[in-house]
Enzyme design. Structure first.
Site, PDB file in Angstrom:
ATOM      1  CG  ASN A   9     -24.618   0.169 -21.216  1.00  0.00           C
ATOM      2  OD1 ASN A   9     -24.444  -0.942 -21.588  1.00  0.00           O
ATOM      3  ND2 ASN A   9     -23.874   1.144 -21.892  1.00  0.00           N
ATOM      4  CD1 TRP A  10     -27.304  -4.418 -17.035  1.00  0.00           C
ATOM      5  CD2 TRP A  10     -27.328  -6.370 -17.550  1.00  0.00           C
ATOM      6  NE1 TRP A  10     -28.264  -4.924 -16.566  1.00  0.00           N
ATOM      7  CE2 TRP A  10     -28.436  -6.215 -16.830  1.00  0.00           C
ATOM      8  CE3 TRP A  10     -27.108  -7.642 -18.164  1.00  0.00           C
ATOM      9  CZ2 TRP A  10     -29.375  -7.036 -16.471  1.00  0.00           C
ATOM     10  CZ3 TRP A  10     -28.382  -8.774 -17.812  1.00  0.00           C
ATOM     11  CH2 TRP A  10     -29.363  -8.329 -16.989  1.00  0.00           C
ATOM     12  CE  LYS A  11     -21.230   1.518 -19.556  1.00  0.00           C
ATOM     13  NZ  LYS A  11     -20.252   2.663 -18.991  1.00  0.00           N
ATOM     14  CG  HIS A  95     -22.112   4.365 -24.567  1.00  0.00           C
ATOM     15  ND1 HIS A  95     -20.822   3.927 -24.044  1.00  0.00           N
ATOM     16  CD2 HIS A  95     -22.858   4.130 -23.492  1.00  0.00           C
ATOM     17  CE1 HIS A  95     -20.758   4.094 -22.575  1.00  0.00           C
ATOM     18  NE2 HIS A  95     -22.049   4.331 -22.319  1.00  0.00           N
ATOM     19  CD  GLU A  97     -18.230   2.404 -22.035  1.00  0.00           C
ATOM     20  OE1 GLU A  97     -18.887   1.553 -22.392  1.00  0.00           O
ATOM     21  OE2 GLU A  97     -18.327   3.186 -20.932  1.00  0.00           O
ATOM     22  CD  GLU A 167     -24.437   7.399 -20.767  1.00  0.00           C
ATOM     23  OE1 GLU A 167     -25.125   6.579 -19.928  1.00  0.00           O
ATOM     24  OE2 GLU A 167     -23.418   6.803 -21.582  1.00  0.00           O
ATOM     25  N   GLY A 173     -18.320   6.008 -15.404  1.00  0.00           N
ATOM     26  CA  GLY A 173     -17.470   4.982 -14.683  1.00  0.00           C
ATOM     27  C   GLY A 173     -16.469   5.555 -13.661  1.00  0.00           C
ATOM     28  CB  SER A 213     -20.935   8.250 -11.464  1.00  0.00           C
ATOM     29  OG  SER A 213     -19.653   7.843 -12.195  1.00  0.00           O
ATOM     30  N   GLY A 234     -24.839   2.386 -15.905  1.00  0.00           N
ATOM     31  CA  GLY A 234     -23.689   1.437 -16.138  1.00  0.00           C
ATOM     32  C   GLY A 234     -23.414   0.478 -14.907  1.00  0.00           C
ATOM     33  N   GLY A 235     -22.494   1.031 -13.999  1.00  0.00           N
ATOM     34  CA  GLY A 235     -21.914   0.125 -13.032  1.00  0.00           C
ATOM     35  C   GLY A 235     -23.025  -0.183 -12.181  1.00  0.00           C
TER      36      GLY A 235
END
Ligand code: 13P
Length: 256
Positions: A9-11, A95, A97, A167, A173, A213, A234-235
């Protein structure tokens, strides 16, 4: 046997050239390997480019959101049909966010889930508790509410096109990963929920990914848990090396 999934997930990250470069590097790595499923979810403007760059590889492409209406006066929104038109196989819905920054409710998420599945677009439905909910021992209650709300009206047959991503919000993150025991316990709860609300066959075949993470050095431990069927990253999905390390871990487990 459930096929492991490594989803990135590149956000709201990358630009056109870096998105293309990342997709090309990963396509070169994954090639036609189908021992696991690799899904890249770039921002909307780069879906077409990423789709082109991964063509010829087994990598699939997903979006990070959609709207439930098919077309019309919905400024700023993107329909399921549009996502399929640019080659998406998946959409991430619910998600944390979107829930906590954009204020999406289970009801709004459910409309999107139903709309996506009605058109045959795969759904990666995210669920997870806040830190205060975990501290108040409400994790399972929150997961149950989000599963019930998100999957309302979804048949056992449509469930074949769904992946669940657990999640925990406190792990997203933050660099704080759920322990393997915490992840396994939540995943076990989710699978049992699927057994009681659908059936054993649906529950057994459902992929439940862990997100929060995930890094190359913890991916293998997490994904080797009985009820953890991959990772939503993510990251660490923003660099070919680190996402490549997570793909390696999944392939290693898949190939035994
Ligand atoms: P991080 O891997 O950056 O913690 O993000 C997880 C996530 O939200 C994936 O959807």
């Amino acid at each position: 046997m459930r096929k492991l999934v490594a989803a990135g997930n590149w956000k709201m990250n990358t630009m056109l050239s870096s998105a293309g470069d990342l997709a090309s590097a990963l396509a070169g790595k994954v090639k036609q390997d189908d021992s696991i499923e690799v899904i890249l979810c770039p921002p909307f403007p780069y879906l077409t480019t990423v789709k082109e760059k991964v063509s010829g590889s087994s990598i699939q492409v997903g979006a990070q959101n959609c709207y439930h209406e098919a077309e019309g006066a919905f400024t700023g929104e993107t329909s399921v049909g549009m996502l399929q038109d640019v080659g998406c196989d998946w959409v991430i819905l619910g998600h944390s966010e979107r829930r906590h920054v954009m204020g999406e409710t289970d009801g709004a998420i459910n409309k999107k889930v139903v709309a996506a599945l009605a058109k045959g677009l795969g759904v990666i439905l995210c669920v997870g508790e806040l830190l205060e909910e975990r501290k108040a021992d409400k994790t399972n209650e929150v997961l149950e509410t989000q599963m019930k709300g998100g999957l309302s009206g979804v048949s056992a047959d449509d469930l074949k096109n769904v992946i669940i991503a657990y999640e925990p919000v406190w792990a997203i993150g933050t660099g704080v990963t759920a322990s393997t025991e915490e992840a396994e316990s939540a995943h076990d709860f989710l699978r049992k929920w699927l057994t009681s609300n659908y059936n054993a066959e649906s529950a057994d075949s459902m992929r439940i990914l862990y997100g929060g993470s995930v890094k190359p050095d913890n991916a293998e431990d997490l994904m080797s848990q009985r009820n953890v069927d991959g990772a939503l990253v993510g990251g660490a999905s923003l660099k070919a090396d680190s996402f490549g390390g997570i793909i390696d871990a999944a392939q290693k487990l898949a190939k035994g």
